[in-house]
Design a protein around this motif. Structure first.
Motif, PDB file in Angstrom:
ATOM      1  N   ARG A 170       0.849  -1.202   0.000  1.00 29.38           N
ATOM      2  CA  ARG A 170       0.000   0.000   0.000  1.00 29.38           C
ATOM      3  C   ARG A 170       0.879   1.245   0.000  1.00 29.38           C
ATOM      4  N   PRO A 171       0.431   2.304  -0.699  1.00 25.53           N
ATOM      5  CA  PRO A 171       1.213   3.538  -0.677  1.00 25.53           C
ATOM      6  C   PRO A 171       1.185   4.158   0.721  1.00 25.53           C
ATOM      7  N   LYS A 172       2.343   4.629   1.166  1.00 27.07           N
ATOM      8  CA  LYS A 172       2.459   5.235   2.492  1.00 27.07           C
ATOM      9  C   LYS A 172       3.145   6.580   2.363  1.00 27.07           C
ATOM     10  N   ARG A 173       2.642   7.548   3.127  1.00 23.27           N
ATOM     11  CA  ARG A 173       3.230   8.894   3.172  1.00 23.27           C
ATOM     12  C   ARG A 173       3.572   9.187   4.622  1.00 23.27           C
ATOM     13  N   VAL A 174       4.850   9.524   4.880  1.00 23.05           N
ATOM     14  CA  VAL A 174       5.287   9.843   6.237  1.00 23.05           C
ATOM     15  C   VAL A 174       5.861  11.253   6.244  1.00 23.05           C
ATOM     16  N   ARG A 175       5.216  12.132   7.004  1.00 21.38           N
ATOM     17  CA  ARG A 175       5.728  13.491   7.186  1.00 21.38           C
ATOM     18  C   ARG A 175       6.583  13.516   8.451  1.00 21.38           C
ATOM     19  N   TYR A 176       7.698  14.240   8.388  1.00 22.20           N
ATOM     20  CA  TYR A 176       8.641  14.323   9.509  1.00 22.20           C
ATOM     21  C   TYR A 176       8.897  15.766   9.909  1.00 22.20           C
ATOM     22  N   TRP A 177       9.196  15.922  11.205  1.00 21.50           N
ATOM     23  CA  TRP A 177       9.624  17.212  11.734  1.00 21.50           C
ATOM     24  C   TRP A 177      10.904  17.028  12.537  1.00 21.50           C
ATOM     25  N   ALA A 178      11.736  18.044  12.512  1.00 21.59           N
ATOM     26  CA  ALA A 178      12.835  18.119  13.476  1.00 21.59           C
ATOM     27  C   ALA A 178      12.172  18.411  14.815  1.00 21.59           C
ATOM     28  N   ALA A 179      12.654  17.782  15.884  1.00 17.22           N
ATOM     29  CA  ALA A 179      12.047  18.003  17.196  1.00 17.22           C
ATOM     30  C   ALA A 179      13.117  17.886  18.273  1.00 17.22           C
ATOM     31  N   GLU A 180      13.238  18.940  19.078  1.00 13.93           N
ATOM     32  CA  GLU A 180      14.211  18.934  20.170  1.00 13.93           C
ATOM     33  C   GLU A 180      13.569  18.339  21.417  1.00 13.93           C
ATOM     34  N   VAL A 181      14.262  17.391  22.036  1.00  9.07           N
ATOM     35  CA  VAL A 181      13.742  16.744  23.237  1.00  9.07           C
ATOM     36  C   VAL A 181      13.574  17.787  24.343  1.00  9.07           C
ATOM     37  N   THR A 182      12.473  17.693  25.069  1.00  2.15           N
ATOM     38  CA  THR A 182      12.224  18.617  26.182  1.00  2.15           C
ATOM     39  C   THR A 182      12.129  17.902  27.522  1.00  2.15           C
ATOM     40  N   GLY A 183      12.065  16.584  27.496  1.00  2.00           N
ATOM     41  CA  GLY A 183      12.001  15.834  28.744  1.00  2.00           C
ATOM     42  C   GLY A 183      11.554  14.421  28.496  1.00  2.00           C
ATOM     43  N   GLY A 184      11.568  13.631  29.562  1.00  2.67           N
ATOM     44  CA  GLY A 184      11.065  12.266  29.458  1.00  2.67           C
ATOM     45  C   GLY A 184      12.117  11.228  29.752  1.00  2.67           C
ATOM     46  N   THR A 185      11.651   9.989  29.802  1.00  3.37           N
ATOM     47  CA  THR A 185      12.497   8.831  30.074  1.00  3.37           C
ATOM     48  C   THR A 185      11.990   7.661  29.245  1.00  3.37           C
ATOM     49  N   PHE A 186      12.904   6.942  28.644  1.00  6.42           N
ATOM     50  CA  PHE A 186      12.539   5.789  27.820  1.00  6.42           C
ATOM     51  C   PHE A 186      12.209   4.587  28.695  1.00  6.42           C
ATOM     52  N   THR A 187      11.129   3.900  28.335  1.00  4.05           N
ATOM     53  CA  THR A 187      10.766   2.619  28.933  1.00  4.05           C
ATOM     54  C   THR A 187      10.525   1.635  27.794  1.00  4.05           C
ATOM     55  N   PRO A 188      11.241   0.515  27.771  1.00  7.67           N
ATOM     56  CA  PRO A 188      11.054  -0.460  26.681  1.00  7.67           C
ATOM     57  C   PRO A 188       9.612  -0.980  26.618  1.00  7.67           C
ATOM     58  N   THR A 189       9.153  -1.240  25.391  1.00  8.64           N
ATOM     59  CA  THR A 189       7.832  -1.822  25.148  1.00  8.64           C
ATOM     60  C   THR A 189       7.981  -2.937  24.113  1.00  8.64           C
ATOM     61  N   ASP A 190       6.883  -3.613  23.811  1.00  6.89           N
ATOM     62  CA  ASP A 190       6.907  -4.622  22.752  1.00  6.89           C
ATOM     63  C   ASP A 190       7.169  -3.989  21.392  1.00  6.89           C
ATOM     64  N   GLU A 191       6.736  -2.737  21.226  1.00  9.76           N
ATOM     65  CA  GLU A 191       6.898  -2.057  19.932  1.00  9.76           C
ATOM     66  C   GLU A 191       8.314  -1.522  19.740  1.00  9.76           C
TER      67      GLU A 191
END
Length: 149
Positions: free
Chosen positions: A93-114
């Motif tokens: 299937r045709p897919k279109r992905v739009r992207y932005w530059a984004a500066e991190v402002t906070g948070g913490t990574f937690t592993p998931t199944d994805e």
């Protein structure tokens, strides 16, 4: 002699485009202040890419990009310049992905199944680690947007 690889099926002209969005998430290294980009590892595909995903019904592209980035990396971000849009076939299937530059402002990574891992890498290392060659152009586009080229 090598056999010619099969040509992927062409989707019908009226096939709906899968809408997706994501971010090239960046930060200044806490160690030395150099630029680092965030890559996500998706165990389902065993690939390294930028955070992205399909949009929800009536969701704007930018809102979806920031939501997917938060869901996949655990980080909030301040969006910047829009980067080049990618168009390709995904599961026929045709897919279109739009992207932005984004500066991190906070948070913490937690592993998931994805997404089971993230890496913060300098641009050259990120470019080398990305699985899809098309994603490498986003590194250059980010550097241009940040005026680092």
């Amino acid at each position: 002699m090598h056999p010619t690889p099969p040509t992927p099926p062409t989707p019908p002209a009226n096939a709906p485009v899968v809408r997706a969005a994501g971010c090239v998430l960046w930060r200044r290294s806490p160690l030395d202040g150099t630029l680092e980009l965030c890559l996500v590892h998706r165990p389902k595909y065993d690939d390294w890419s930028f955070p992205k995903g399909k949009l929800k019904h009536a969701e704007t592209d930018l809102a979806g990009a920031l939501r997917e980035t938060l869901e996949e990396t655990g980080h909030t971000a301040a969006p910047g310049a829009e980067l080049p849009t990618q168009h390709y076939l995904a599961n026929g299937r045709p897919k279109r992905v739009r992207y932005w530059a984004a500066e991190v402002t906070g948070g913490t990574f937690t592993p998931t199944d994805e997404v089971d891992r993230i890496l913060w890498l300098p641009p050259a290392a990120a470019r080398a680690r990305l699985t899809q060659p098309r994603d490498r152009t986003l590194v250059d586009a980010l550097l241009q947007a940040l005026r680092l080229t």
